[in-house]
Design an enzyme around this catalytic site. Structure first.
Site, mmCIF file in Angstrom:
data_model
loop_
_atom_site.group_PDB
_atom_site.id
_atom_site.type_symbol
_atom_site.label_atom_id
_atom_site.label_comp_id
_atom_site.label_asym_id
_atom_site.label_seq_id
_atom_site.Cartn_x
_atom_site.Cartn_y
_atom_site.Cartn_z
ATOM 1 C CG LEU A 260 2.437 -5.210 -8.049
ATOM 2 C CD1 LEU A 260 3.290 -5.618 -6.849
ATOM 3 C CD2 LEU A 260 2.655 -6.176 -9.219
ATOM 4 C CG ASP A 261 2.714 1.429 -4.978
ATOM 5 O OD1 ASP A 261 3.005 1.837 -6.118
ATOM 6 O OD2 ASP A 261 2.769 2.140 -3.965
ATOM 7 C CB THR A 262 5.010 -0.987 -10.182
ATOM 8 O OG1 THR A 262 4.416 0.258 -10.583
ATOM 9 C CG2 THR A 262 4.124 -2.130 -10.668
ATOM 10 C CG ASN B 52 5.606 -0.093 -1.545
ATOM 11 O OD1 ASN B 52 6.615 0.228 -0.928
ATOM 12 N ND2 ASN B 52 4.613 -0.769 -0.992
#
Length: 266
Positions: free
Chosen positions: A173-175, A177
């Site tokens: 989970l790329d916060t 992105n």
């Protein structure tokens, strides 16, 4: 008095590397170890001008500041003059504190003193250098462990579902992105191309997702829309509509995950 130049360069390289390390910590900047060590070695080599009489002209204050500034450039590789001046000020401050500490120890390192009895015949310089090395080593281990814990806490198993089959992939989970497909406004999940090489997605709707990296590089990612995507969050399963964008590069150097979830996916 006999001076071993190689030992002097080694000692100063370690001290300079340590000073740059704590400077980076103070500024909360992540630096690559190879640049940190390279800058430390450069600073260590500068000590040559202090022991060779013909190079004495380069030992003045202005040249010392220039050498320190070059160390900052090599270590942090930033183009911002404001940042480099700020980093230089922090580095000089820590250098002065370290010099003051060494002067204090030398002043109290007299025969019969408590400090002299404590360290015995061991040079206080080697004790300080050992402390610096241990600090950097332990700090890197702690940082690595904490980083691994944080990474693992943000990894979710996803299932990309098609009409006839599905594919399970670990996704991070790329916060930061927020990538979305502009036509459908659906969140985009970036997946390594090899992970869907055995999937027949030719019949899926095709898209090209525009992207821009922090370094200014822009382009389009080939993408498709599966039937749906399942995201496994603990004991819960979230079903989402999403766009799958394909990328040729590996996303994790340790192969912890093979996809990136955008913030809108969860």
């Amino acid at each position: 008095m006999v001076i071993y130049l190689d030992v002097l360069i080694f000692e100063n390289s370690i001290v300079n590397t340590f000073l740059l390390y704590i400077t980076a910590q103070t500024l909360r900047i992540k630096v690559k170890m190879r640049y940190l060590i390279l800058a430390g070695i450069f600073g260590g080599l500068y000590v040559i001008v202090l022991v060779i009489p013909t190079l004495k002209i380069f030992s003045s204050l202005i040249f010392k500041i220039i050498a320190a500034f070059l160390m900052i450039i090599i270590c942090f590789r930033k183009k911002s003059l404001r940042f480099n001046i700020k980093a230089l000020a922090v580095l000089i401050m820590y250098s002065m504190v370290t010099a003051g500490l060494c002067f204090f120890i030398e002043l109290n390192n007299t025969r019969g003193s408590y400090f002299n009895a404590f360290i015995g015949n061991v040079s206080y310089k080697w004790i300080l250098i050992a402390i610096m090395i241990i600090y950097m080593f332990v700090n890197r281990i702690i940082w690595f462990i904490n980083d691994r814990k944080l990474t693992q806490s943000l990894i979710y198993e996803i299932e990309i579902c098609f009409k006839d089959n599905s594919k399970f992939i670990n996704a991070f989970l790329d916060t930061g992105n927020e990538l979305r497909e502009p036509i459908t406004n659906l969140p985009v999940i970036v997946v390594e191309k090899d992970m869907v090489s055995g999937i027949k997605w030719d019949d899926c709707p095709k898209f090209y997702v525009p992207f821009r990296l922090f370094n200014g590089k822009a382009g389009n990612l080939e993408a498709f829309k599966p039937s749906y995507v399942k995201i496994y969050i603990g004991d819960k399963v979230e079903v989402r509509n999403a766009i799958i964008a394909l990328i040729d590069n590996k996303l994790s150097s340790l192969n912890d995950y093979n996809a990136l979830l955008s913030r809108g996916s969860i």
